[in-house]
Design an enzyme around this catalytic site. Sequence first.
Site, PDB file in Angstrom:
ATOM      1  N   CYS A  30       6.317  -5.177  16.091  1.00 44.16           N
ATOM      2  CA  CYS A  30       5.885  -4.224  17.050  1.00 44.16           C
ATOM      3  C   CYS A  30       4.337  -4.636  17.271  1.00 44.16           C
ATOM      4  O   CYS A  30       3.640  -4.595  16.435  1.00 44.16           O
ATOM      5  CB  CYS A  30       6.104  -2.805  16.403  1.00 44.16           C
ATOM      6  SG  CYS A  30       7.899  -2.475  15.904  1.00 44.16           S
ATOM      7  N   GLU A  72       0.763  -1.285   0.063  1.00 45.99           N
ATOM      8  CA  GLU A  72      -0.004   0.022  -0.086  1.00 45.99           C
ATOM      9  C   GLU A  72       0.951   1.335  -0.076  1.00 45.99           C
ATOM     10  O   GLU A  72       1.904   1.281   0.498  1.00 45.99           O
ATOM     11  CB  GLU A  72      -0.937   0.173   1.397  1.00 45.99           C
ATOM     12  CG  GLU A  72      -1.781  -1.048   1.178  1.00 45.99           C
ATOM     13  CD  GLU A  72      -2.803  -1.111   2.250  1.00 45.99           C
ATOM     14  OE1 GLU A  72      -4.041  -1.402   2.385  1.00 45.99           O
ATOM     15  OE2 GLU A  72      -2.548  -0.864   3.561  1.00 45.99           O
ATOM     16  N   CYS A  84      -1.434   5.802  10.291  1.00 45.97           N
ATOM     17  CA  CYS A  84      -0.202   5.017  10.708  1.00 45.97           C
ATOM     18  C   CYS A  84      -0.560   3.688  11.267  1.00 45.97           C
ATOM     19  O   CYS A  84      -1.217   3.626  12.329  1.00 45.97           O
ATOM     20  CB  CYS A  84       0.564   5.904  11.547  1.00 45.97           C
ATOM     21  SG  CYS A  84       1.176   7.528  11.118  1.00 45.97           S
ATOM     22  N   CYS A 120       6.296  -6.911   7.269  1.00 41.81           N
ATOM     23  CA  CYS A 120       7.497  -6.561   7.867  1.00 41.81           C
ATOM     24  C   CYS A 120       8.047  -7.780   8.810  1.00 41.81           C
ATOM     25  O   CYS A 120       7.318  -8.631   9.110  1.00 41.81           O
ATOM     26  CB  CYS A 120       7.250  -5.217   8.898  1.00 41.81           C
ATOM     27  SG  CYS A 120       8.941  -4.761   9.825  1.00 41.81           S
ATOM     28  N   CYS A 167       3.161   8.282   1.643  1.00 46.26           N
ATOM     29  CA  CYS A 167       3.686   7.445   2.511  1.00 46.26           C
ATOM     30  C   CYS A 167       3.928   6.103   1.699  1.00 46.26           C
ATOM     31  O   CYS A 167       3.272   5.586   0.921  1.00 46.26           O
ATOM     32  CB  CYS A 167       2.852   7.277   3.566  1.00 46.26           C
ATOM     33  SG  CYS A 167       3.401   6.181   4.858  1.00 46.26           S
ATOM     34  N   CYS A 205       1.546  -2.405  15.558  1.00 44.72           N
ATOM     35  CA  CYS A 205       1.489  -2.269  14.420  1.00 44.72           C
ATOM     36  C   CYS A 205       0.907  -3.358  13.424  1.00 44.72           C
ATOM     37  O   CYS A 205       1.379  -4.607  13.795  1.00 44.72           O
ATOM     38  CB  CYS A 205       2.837  -1.924  13.854  1.00 44.72           C
ATOM     39  SG  CYS A 205       2.954  -1.783  12.118  1.00 44.72           S
TER      40      CYS A 205
HETATM   41  N1  SAH Z   1       9.109   0.349   9.940  1.00 47.28           N
HETATM   42  C1  SAH Z   1       9.268   2.013  10.175  1.00 47.28           C
HETATM   43  C2  SAH Z   1       8.388   2.470   9.331  1.00 47.28           C
HETATM   44  C3  SAH Z   1       6.977   2.144   9.407  1.00 47.28           C
HETATM   45  S1  SAH Z   1       5.715   2.690  10.589  1.00 47.28           S
HETATM   46  C4  SAH Z   1       9.339   2.146  11.576  1.00 47.28           C
HETATM   47  O1  SAH Z   1       8.830   1.417  12.280  1.00 47.28           O
HETATM   48  O2  SAH Z   1       9.524   3.150  11.989  1.00 47.28           O
HETATM   49  C5  SAH Z   1       5.348   4.393  10.461  1.00 47.28           C
HETATM   50  C6  SAH Z   1       5.168   4.852  11.909  1.00 47.28           C
HETATM   51  O3  SAH Z   1       3.745   4.439  12.403  1.00 47.28           O
HETATM   52  C7  SAH Z   1       6.030   4.257  12.960  1.00 47.28           C
HETATM   53  O4  SAH Z   1       6.426   5.320  13.920  1.00 47.28           O
HETATM   54  C8  SAH Z   1       5.374   3.238  13.703  1.00 47.28           C
HETATM   55  O5  SAH Z   1       5.715   3.009  14.800  1.00 47.28           O
HETATM   56  C9  SAH Z   1       3.631   3.773  13.689  1.00 47.28           C
HETATM   57  N2  SAH Z   1       2.778   3.067  13.907  1.00 47.28           N
HETATM   58  C10 SAH Z   1       2.810   1.724  13.766  1.00 47.28           C
HETATM   59  N3  SAH Z   1       1.770   1.149  14.059  1.00 47.28           N
HETATM   60  C11 SAH Z   1       0.742   2.347  14.857  1.00 47.28           C
HETATM   61  C12 SAH Z   1      -0.469   2.262  15.257  1.00 47.28           C
HETATM   62  N4  SAH Z   1      -1.339   1.443  15.290  1.00 47.28           N
HETATM   63  N5  SAH Z   1      -0.862   3.551  15.543  1.00 47.28           N
HETATM   64  C13 SAH Z   1      -0.129   4.675  15.223  1.00 47.28           C
HETATM   65  N6  SAH Z   1       1.163   4.730  14.754  1.00 47.28           N
HETATM   66  C14 SAH Z   1       1.649   3.431  14.535  1.00 47.28           C
HETATM   67 FE1  SF4 Z   2       7.311  -3.030  11.093  1.00 48.25          FE
HETATM   68 FE2  SF4 Z   2       5.490  -2.031  11.777  1.00 48.25          FE
HETATM   69 FE3  SF4 Z   2       7.458  -2.205  13.542  1.00 48.25          FE
HETATM   70 FE4  SF4 Z   2       7.536  -0.618  11.650  1.00 48.25          FE
HETATM   71  S1  SF4 Z   2       6.182  -0.364  13.410  1.00 48.25           S
HETATM   72  S2  SF4 Z   2       9.130  -2.088  12.455  1.00 48.25           S
HETATM   73  S3  SF4 Z   2       6.718  -1.412  10.136  1.00 48.25           S
HETATM   74  S4  SF4 Z   2       6.292  -3.862  12.580  1.00 48.25           S
END
Ligand code: SAH
Ligand code: SF4
Length: 398
Positions: free
Chosen positions: A132, A108, A357, A128, A121, A135
């Site tokens: 996390c 996406e 995000c 991934c 974006c 996420c």
């Molecule tokens: N993998 C990279 C970039 C993609 S994530 C990273 O983790 O930095 C883009 C941003 O969205 C990151 O800061 C991530 O931690 C945040 N993010 C992930 N899941 C989220 C959620 N459910 N609500 C708000 N922000 C989130």
């Molecule tokens: Fe991967 Fe989501 Fe963690 Fe970014 S926030 S490193 S996309 S699992």
Amino acid sequence: MGAASHASNFAPAPRADGRRNLVGLSRDEMLEEVQSVGLEPFRAKQLWKWIYNRGATDFAQMTDLAKPVREKLAETHVVARPSISREQRSTDGTHKWLLKMNDGREVESVHIPEEDRGTLCVSSQVGCTLTCRFCHTGTQRLVRNLTAAEIVEQIMVARDMLGEWPSPQDGRMLSNIVLMGMGEPLYNYEEVAKAMRIVMDGEGIAISKRRITLSTSGVVPMIERCGAELGLNLAVSLHAVTDDIRNEIMPINRKYPLKDLMAALRAYPTLTNARRITFEYVMLKGINDSLADARGLVNLIKGIPAKVNLIPFNPWPGSPYERSDWDQIERFAQVVLNAGYASPIRTPRGEDILAACGQLKSASQRPSAADVRAERERIAAIYAEKDDPEAVSATAAE
Ligand code: SAH
Ligand code: SF4
């Protein structure tokens, strides 16, 4: 084999018709490519302009190339775009495209328009390898790195859709890029770097490094190289200020703890007040949102030119957290601000189409409440597989 090592093992399939894609090649590779079909070197420069400045996808459009040259190129090469599997527009104008790559895998990209500018974006991986806990992308099993071509093509598709060819000088609605879509860009560094060099090239797409932000979860050994070679703006997903909490919500912290992460950031090559590091901090109710956390945050980043982006948690089907209360987010922001750091609260954009995000997972619809339990079980199984320490140590970047 653990899921994390998948990232380096899946290669996208070549095109069924055997033609080679001209998108995603470096300038040198473009030169080799034109010479390989017997064309003069200056054709590479012409092609570069047609492809990246004017957005041509058909050799027939390239009118300053002789007809036989165009015909020859059309036999051996393509200027590819991924197909758009689905397009959704949020009530707030945010646009999400689900793009299908050559091998059928989908990623996406999200366009977030503002009054006189707009940010795309961009994804760096299918899924991934990391998990996390807040996420949605981390719950995807299948992972492969995107190629430089697939990364650049996301930007080109958006330009097609916005009608922004040839590359406009001013008034662009695609003015900024954030590598904040699916995937961890520093686990796919080579392809991301190659793609960004193409995007930054002044005779092509011409988006300056000052308008590109790479977000990392903290792949410490790659941070210095990224800064020295590309000089992009850096955003870091911090999300917790103690190792205990960060280990729990971001398993990468078990490998690269806060002390190492902060040392790498203090040494980030382009550190000046003009180029601040952005710390991203997702607000999870009762987990990381106390005022003690806010004070801990300020202590942790002391001395680093920085701003702190507070992101209200965006829930997704089966997610284990709640968004912090608005009052609490504001109180947290105030503590950070009082310490001298800008602390904007990121307004969620595109929530109605799961484009905000952390919500990206090649999905468009909210499942029924009954599906959520099954989804939780599926996610638990994926975490067990991906968090296997052997799998983590096999990740692509090392
Ligand atoms: N993998 C990279 C970039 C993609 S994530 C990273 O983790 O930095 C883009 C941003 O969205 C990151 O800061 C991530 O931690 C945040 N993010 C992930 N899941 C989220 C959620 N459910 N609500 C708000 N922000 C989130
Ligand atoms: Fe991967 Fe989501 Fe963690 Fe970014 S926030 S490193 S996309 S699992």
